[in-house]
Design a protein around this motif. Structure first.
Motif, PDB file in Angstrom:
ATOM      1  N   PHE A 121      -2.748  -0.752  -6.256  1.00  0.00           N
ATOM      2  CA  PHE A 121      -2.786   0.508  -5.520  1.00  0.00           C
ATOM      3  C   PHE A 121      -3.267   1.669  -6.401  1.00  0.00           C
ATOM      4  O   PHE A 121      -4.157   2.421  -6.030  1.00  0.00           O
ATOM      5  CB  PHE A 121      -1.399   0.827  -4.935  1.00  0.00           C
ATOM      6  CG  PHE A 121      -1.322   2.163  -4.239  1.00  0.00           C
ATOM      7  CD1 PHE A 121      -1.602   2.265  -2.883  1.00  0.00           C
ATOM      8  CD2 PHE A 121      -0.981   3.320  -4.938  1.00  0.00           C
ATOM      9  CE1 PHE A 121      -1.550   3.494  -2.233  1.00  0.00           C
ATOM     10  CE2 PHE A 121      -0.930   4.544  -4.298  1.00  0.00           C
ATOM     11  CZ  PHE A 121      -1.210   4.629  -2.946  1.00  0.00           C
ATOM     12  N   GLU A 122      -2.665   1.767  -7.591  1.00  0.00           N
ATOM     13  CA  GLU A 122      -2.926   2.944  -8.416  1.00  0.00           C
ATOM     14  C   GLU A 122      -4.389   3.056  -8.837  1.00  0.00           C
ATOM     15  O   GLU A 122      -4.967   4.150  -8.809  1.00  0.00           O
ATOM     16  CB  GLU A 122      -2.009   2.954  -9.650  1.00  0.00           C
ATOM     17  CG  GLU A 122      -2.063   4.311 -10.349  1.00  0.00           C
ATOM     18  CD  GLU A 122      -1.117   4.422 -11.537  1.00  0.00           C
ATOM     19  OE1 GLU A 122      -0.181   3.589 -11.642  1.00  0.00           O
ATOM     20  OE2 GLU A 122      -1.328   5.332 -12.356  1.00  0.00           O
ATOM     21  N   GLN A 138      -3.873 -10.902   5.822  1.00  0.00           N
ATOM     22  CA  GLN A 138      -3.560  -9.762   4.943  1.00  0.00           C
ATOM     23  C   GLN A 138      -4.748  -8.828   4.799  1.00  0.00           C
ATOM     24  O   GLN A 138      -4.599  -7.601   4.718  1.00  0.00           O
ATOM     25  CB  GLN A 138      -3.181 -10.267   3.553  1.00  0.00           C
ATOM     26  CG  GLN A 138      -1.741 -10.684   3.386  1.00  0.00           C
ATOM     27  CD  GLN A 138      -1.472 -10.947   1.893  1.00  0.00           C
ATOM     28  OE1 GLN A 138      -1.390 -10.033   1.079  1.00  0.00           O
ATOM     29  NE2 GLN A 138      -1.359 -12.223   1.549  1.00  0.00           N
ATOM     30  N   GLU A 169      -1.190 -10.445  -5.452  1.00  0.00           N
ATOM     31  CA  GLU A 169      -0.453  -9.373  -4.796  1.00  0.00           C
ATOM     32  C   GLU A 169      -1.298  -8.100  -4.769  1.00  0.00           C
ATOM     33  O   GLU A 169      -1.998  -7.798  -5.733  1.00  0.00           O
ATOM     34  CB  GLU A 169       0.838  -9.068  -5.574  1.00  0.00           C
ATOM     35  CG  GLU A 169       1.899 -10.143  -5.471  1.00  0.00           C
ATOM     36  CD  GLU A 169       2.496 -10.234  -4.076  1.00  0.00           C
ATOM     37  OE1 GLU A 169       2.739  -9.170  -3.476  1.00  0.00           O
ATOM     38  OE2 GLU A 169       2.676 -11.372  -3.586  1.00  0.00           O
ATOM     39  N   SER A 170      -1.203  -7.339  -3.687  1.00  0.00           N
ATOM     40  CA  SER A 170      -2.034  -6.140  -3.581  1.00  0.00           C
ATOM     41  C   SER A 170      -1.393  -4.915  -4.225  1.00  0.00           C
ATOM     42  O   SER A 170      -2.081  -4.023  -4.726  1.00  0.00           O
ATOM     43  CB  SER A 170      -2.344  -5.857  -2.110  1.00  0.00           C
ATOM     44  OG  SER A 170      -1.156  -5.568  -1.399  1.00  0.00           O
ATOM     45  N   GLU A 171      -0.055  -4.870  -4.239  1.00  0.00           N
ATOM     46  CA  GLU A 171       0.656  -3.664  -4.654  1.00  0.00           C
ATOM     47  C   GLU A 171       0.268  -3.154  -6.056  1.00  0.00           C
ATOM     48  O   GLU A 171       0.036  -1.948  -6.227  1.00  0.00           O
ATOM     49  CB  GLU A 171       2.179  -3.893  -4.562  1.00  0.00           C
ATOM     50  CG  GLU A 171       3.014  -2.630  -4.576  1.00  0.00           C
ATOM     51  CD  GLU A 171       2.472  -1.503  -3.688  1.00  0.00           C
ATOM     52  OE1 GLU A 171       2.093  -1.776  -2.540  1.00  0.00           O
ATOM     53  OE2 GLU A 171       2.407  -0.359  -4.181  1.00  0.00           O
ATOM     54  N   SER A 205      -4.738  -4.964   5.776  1.00  0.00           N
ATOM     55  CA  SER A 205      -5.033  -3.966   4.750  1.00  0.00           C
ATOM     56  C   SER A 205      -6.191  -3.073   5.186  1.00  0.00           C
ATOM     57  O   SER A 205      -6.118  -1.836   5.102  1.00  0.00           O
ATOM     58  CB  SER A 205      -5.364  -4.675   3.435  1.00  0.00           C
ATOM     59  OG  SER A 205      -5.670  -3.737   2.438  1.00  0.00           O
ATOM     60  N   GLN A 250      -7.258  -3.263  -3.461  1.00  0.00           N
ATOM     61  CA  GLN A 250      -6.239  -4.159  -2.903  1.00  0.00           C
ATOM     62  C   GLN A 250      -6.852  -5.355  -2.179  1.00  0.00           C
ATOM     63  O   GLN A 250      -6.356  -6.480  -2.280  1.00  0.00           O
ATOM     64  CB  GLN A 250      -5.312  -3.366  -1.972  1.00  0.00           C
ATOM     65  CG  GLN A 250      -4.465  -2.349  -2.750  1.00  0.00           C
ATOM     66  CD  GLN A 250      -3.281  -1.827  -1.957  1.00  0.00           C
ATOM     67  OE1 GLN A 250      -3.413  -1.464  -0.788  1.00  0.00           O
ATOM     68  NE2 GLN A 250      -2.124  -1.769  -2.601  1.00  0.00           N
TER      69      GLN A 250
END
Lengths: 290, 290
Positions: free
Chosen positions: A194-195, A134, A189-191, A138, A180
């Protein structure tokens, strides 16, 4: 060990991998030259801070991820400084790599640092293969095409620029990678991260625009006014100096508010505030003209 | 599907990943331009042949490995052609990437192809994570510093060249990657496949030296006589034309003898023989002068 000492050790150890055994001496030297002095090491600092906020249960993988991200950043500086791009003679207060070595060695040093970043991740991946893969994915997505920093530079050759895609890839990508990859290294989890990365990236873009428009070359350690010179889009041109400063503050407040719930949330928010103070440009009034 | 059709599809699909979504159009185009027409696709052909000789039980991973290796090879051609290296106007019978696009886009296309190679491996790795990580590591070691093709180019900036390290990294590395990554993709140990790759690499170096010394630019599709021009070490200079031809035959015989015991051994030996016939230079006597 302090965070900065941990990052410096991780980067140094990574570069040593690229210099092992029988290697061409000048290119070996260029790898150290391109990665030192470290400067603020902002991206790996964010990466490690996120990993620690998430528990940092595989520190070896966190170290590798932080080093890999910094190697990519350094590689991008070496290639961006080349005569065919920014033609920058100076970087971090010393001659740029192609000035100190040669253009061929600067191209090769950048290439080698990119490759080394992925090698470092692969070497550490045995402690958690799924996370390792991952991390490779990424980092690749934030570095190459169509959404990474290569794409960001590529937009500058277009007559019609998609401004949102341009900024997201040019400056945002490696900050999104920072948050991430920190989460991934710690098994999260990476999601949701994101922000935070995107907002920090946006803040740096605006801060960089302010610096580029207002500072002189001595303060920057590199040529100033590059954006105007190359006709690149700039927040100061769009909003004026005061508008850009206000925008910077708003973005940073949003960044802190976006931090996902995690064990080290409060400390991470403090880190972002500290980084924010460091990037907020302070100018003598006589210099402030846009 | 034929081997060459399978390789073309793998490379095409890999490039499409780098062109997805909103991407800068010229850099997107340069990725296709730099990877087509395919030419002989020798390295991925060897990789796939080894994987098939070993059972090819994860064809998705074999495809990714073959594409990744070819992307790295194409990236190296793009950067090697740059004005600061070979300054080559032509490649594969058409203008080189920096001539067709621009120097900045050639640097970025090379960078993007390097990164894409690792992304392609990471994307396919879910079918066998341990093999995926080994593939990333193997490709990185054969591409970067201290032992990959970047190191090989780096040696050309040194006044004292370690000839063995130079040849092993400059030409050998990607052929060793071809045999070893083929074995890894099929779940086999990579070490026994080192020698086959090394010997094929040596054969190509000698064949290339012969071609470079004897052919004209039209036959090569790129400028001839580059080694003499840049003072690089050359088998023809050391052994003469006849000596170099004999050396080439000896190396290829050794390569076939080195093939490890595996289910598809006989067919693989046949493939190496076919490749050998293709690389053996055939010259009109009037052109043969060294």
């Amino acid at each position: 060990m302090s965070l900065s000492a941990r990052i410096d050790a991780a980067v140094r150890n990574a570069v040593l991998i690229g210099q092992g055994g029988i290697a061409p001496a000048q290119l070996s030297g260029a790898l150290t030259y391109a990665t030192t002095p470290g400067g603020a090491r902002i991206r790996p600092t964010i990466l490690m801070s996120v990993a620690m906020a998430c528990g940092d249960d595989r520190p070896q993988l966190t170290d590798a991820a932080a080093a890999a991200l910094e190697l990519i950043h350094c590689a991008s500086l070496v290639h961006d400084d080349l005569p065919c791009f920014d033609n920058a003679d100076m970087r971090r207060g010393k001659p740029s790599v192609h000035r100190a070595y040669s253009q061929p060695l600067a191209v090769l040093a950048g290439d080698s640092l990119i490759v080394l970043a992925f090698e470092v991740l692969a070497r550490a991946a045995h402690v958690a293969p799924d996370r390792g893969i991952q991390l490779v994915l990424s980092l690749a997505q934030k570095t190459g095409m169509p959404g990474g920093i290569c794409a960001g530079q590529g937009w500058e050759s277009e007559t019609e620029i998609d401004l949102s895609a341009y900024h997201r890839s040019k400056t945002g990508a490696l900050f999104i990678a920072a948050t991430q990859m920190g989460a991934i290294a710690a098994g999260q989890e990476s999601e949701p991260w994101f922000e935070l990365g995107a907002r920090i990236g946006e803040a740096f873009q605006v801060a960089d625009d302010l610096r580029d428009a207002l500072c002189d070359a001595q303060t920057l350690g590199k040529p100033a006014g590059q954006d105007d010179l190359h006709g690149r889009p700039n927040a100061v041109t769009a909003l004026g100096v005061d508008g850009a400063m206000q925008r910077l503050k708003d973005i940073l407040a949003g960044a802190i508010a976006s931090i996902p719930s995690c064990p080290g949330e409060a400390r991470l928010a403090q880190m972002v505030r500290m980084q924010a103070e460091q990037i907020m440009p302070v100018f003598a009034p006589v210099q402030a003209q846009a």
